[in-house]
Design a protein around this motif. Structure first.
Motif, PDB file in Angstrom:
ATOM      1  N   SER A  27       0.811  -1.221   0.000  1.00  0.00           N
ATOM      2  CA  SER A  27       0.000   0.000   0.000  1.00  0.00           C
ATOM      3  C   SER A  27       0.844   1.271   0.000  1.00  0.00           C
ATOM      4  O   SER A  27       0.291   2.373  -0.044  1.00  0.00           O
ATOM      5  CB  SER A  27      -0.914   0.024   1.239  1.00  0.00           C
ATOM      6  OG  SER A  27      -0.160   0.285   2.426  1.00  0.00           O
ATOM      7  N   TRP A  34      -3.519  -2.261  -4.279  1.00  0.00           N
ATOM      8  CA  TRP A  34      -4.556  -2.291  -3.258  1.00  0.00           C
ATOM      9  C   TRP A  34      -5.092  -3.699  -3.022  1.00  0.00           C
ATOM     10  O   TRP A  34      -5.329  -4.105  -1.883  1.00  0.00           O
ATOM     11  CB  TRP A  34      -5.682  -1.348  -3.669  1.00  0.00           C
ATOM     12  CG  TRP A  34      -6.590  -0.980  -2.538  1.00  0.00           C
ATOM     13  CD1 TRP A  34      -7.845  -1.433  -2.304  1.00  0.00           C
ATOM     14  CD2 TRP A  34      -6.300  -0.084  -1.470  1.00  0.00           C
ATOM     15  NE1 TRP A  34      -8.365  -0.875  -1.157  1.00  0.00           N
ATOM     16  CE2 TRP A  34      -7.424  -0.038  -0.632  1.00  0.00           C
ATOM     17  CE3 TRP A  34      -5.186   0.692  -1.147  1.00  0.00           C
ATOM     18  CZ2 TRP A  34      -7.478   0.742   0.518  1.00  0.00           C
ATOM     19  CZ3 TRP A  34      -5.241   1.469  -0.003  1.00  0.00           C
ATOM     20  CH2 TRP A  34      -6.387   1.490   0.805  1.00  0.00           C
ATOM     21  N   TRP A  37      -2.688  -5.728  -0.978  1.00  0.00           N
ATOM     22  CA  TRP A  37      -2.705  -5.331   0.425  1.00  0.00           C
ATOM     23  C   TRP A  37      -3.944  -5.873   1.133  1.00  0.00           C
ATOM     24  O   TRP A  37      -3.854  -6.497   2.189  1.00  0.00           O
ATOM     25  CB  TRP A  37      -2.645  -3.804   0.546  1.00  0.00           C
ATOM     26  CG  TRP A  37      -2.670  -3.327   1.971  1.00  0.00           C
ATOM     27  CD1 TRP A  37      -1.725  -3.593   2.935  1.00  0.00           C
ATOM     28  CD2 TRP A  37      -3.670  -2.530   2.602  1.00  0.00           C
ATOM     29  NE1 TRP A  37      -2.089  -2.994   4.138  1.00  0.00           N
ATOM     30  CE2 TRP A  37      -3.277  -2.327   3.957  1.00  0.00           C
ATOM     31  CE3 TRP A  37      -4.853  -1.943   2.154  1.00  0.00           C
ATOM     32  CZ2 TRP A  37      -4.028  -1.589   4.861  1.00  0.00           C
ATOM     33  CZ3 TRP A  37      -5.603  -1.192   3.061  1.00  0.00           C
ATOM     34  CH2 TRP A  37      -5.188  -1.031   4.398  1.00  0.00           C
TER      35      TRP A  37
END
Length: 313
Positions: A27, A34, A37
């Motif tokens: 991130s 994204w 993460w």
């Protein structure tokens, strides 16, 4: 005032740089992954975000920079009100996720904005082969329209295109009623909870309410306990659809820890906690029946303790 703008679809705002874990590395880059993460965290690692992550920012939103240390910026978010700092919500953001361009800054202050009112949409930067997935309530200066697309200015001074059907063009979104807020909130039923989440990739309880009210043209504070301080106070018997409902420890007498939105027929919609997605509960369900401590009704005319703040917009 030293202002910068977010140049990634979603930026995490951390309490301190040293509280970032190895699992959080995806991130942190200037092109954060994204999905890696979010899906790389176990349930326990998601729970462990409490006390580490403070809030989030969306693509193009402003940050007032206080200082920069070892690749991190300490700043405040002027559009997220909190008594922690009269200038805005404080925290640390990777410096590579921020930028400043004078043309964008002027447009942010002066131009109509294209608000993403779809759950999410695709942004296609001009001259680039990649596209970006941007969240509900992302807002960018609109500089034109063509072929069913809004042409928007990007924080690095490039332009991009988003489908007109996915945005609402306005300097400030009009104030909508409770039923429209409820309709917007229902679109996110089943979305996983994310501590400090402020995007349609995952909300926490107060971040969910913040964005739903923002889509209805109403600014409210960032955190649940502060949201409860403002607006018109409402009793259990006086609740109307679209009101905020608050819950506190010690059977409703202690610290406020949760917020949702009343939707009528003794029900409310909320983002409960890690492991439990956005859902509807009854006010009579446990533990909510024991922890309810009051409601607030916002009209869009509230003034917080921020007379000397510069909202930048």
């Amino acid at each position: 005032m030293n202002i910068r703008y977010i140049r990634v679809p979603v930026a995490n705002v951390w309490r301190q740089p040293n509280q970032v874990r190895e699992v959080d590395r995806p991130s942190l880059s200037d092109s954060p992954d994204w999905e890696q993460w979010l899906h790389g965290m176990s349930l326990e690692e998601r729970k462990d975000l409490v006390g580490r992550l403070e809030s989030q920012l969306l693509y193009g939103e402003p940050v007032i920079v206080m200082k920069e240390v070892n690749g991190w910026v300490k700043g405040v978010i002027p559009d997220q009100y909190t008594p922690k700092d009269g200038r805005g919500y404080p925290g640390w953001i990777p410096a590579n996720q921020l930028t400043f361009d004078p043309q964008y800054h002027r447009a942010w202050e002066e131009k109509p904005l294209a608000y993403v009112t779809a759950d999410e949409t695709r942004l296609n930067p001009e001259g680039e082969n990649k596209s970006l997935n941007i969240s509900f309530m992302t807002k960018l200066p609109r500089v034109g329209e063509s072929d069913g697309k809004a042409i928007v200015l990007l924080p690095d001074s490039n332009t991009g295109r988003v489908p007109l059907k996915d945005v609402t063009i306005a300097r400030q979104l009009p104030i909508s009623g409770g039923l429209q807020r409820i309709a917007n909130a229902r679109r996110f039923l089943g979305l996983p909870y994310l501590w400090a989440g402020m995007s349609s990739r995952g909300f926490d309880c107060s971040g969910f309410m913040y964005r739903i009210f923002e889509a209805g043209g109403i600014r409210i504070p960032r955190d649940a306990d502060i949201q409860a301080r403002y607006g018109t106070k409402v009793s259990r018997q006086g609740l109307e659809p679209g009101d905020l409902v608050f819950f506190a420890h010690e059977q409703g007498r202690g610290r406020i820890h949760h917020v949702g939105m009343y939707i009528g027929e003794d029900r409310f919609i909320h983002s409960p906690n890690t492991g439990n997605p956005v859902r509807v509960n009854r006010m009579t369900d446990k533990p909510y029946c024991e922890e309810f401590c009051g409601g607030s009704r916002y009209h869009g005319t509230e003034i917080f303790d921020d007379e000397n703040r510069n909202h930048l917009r």
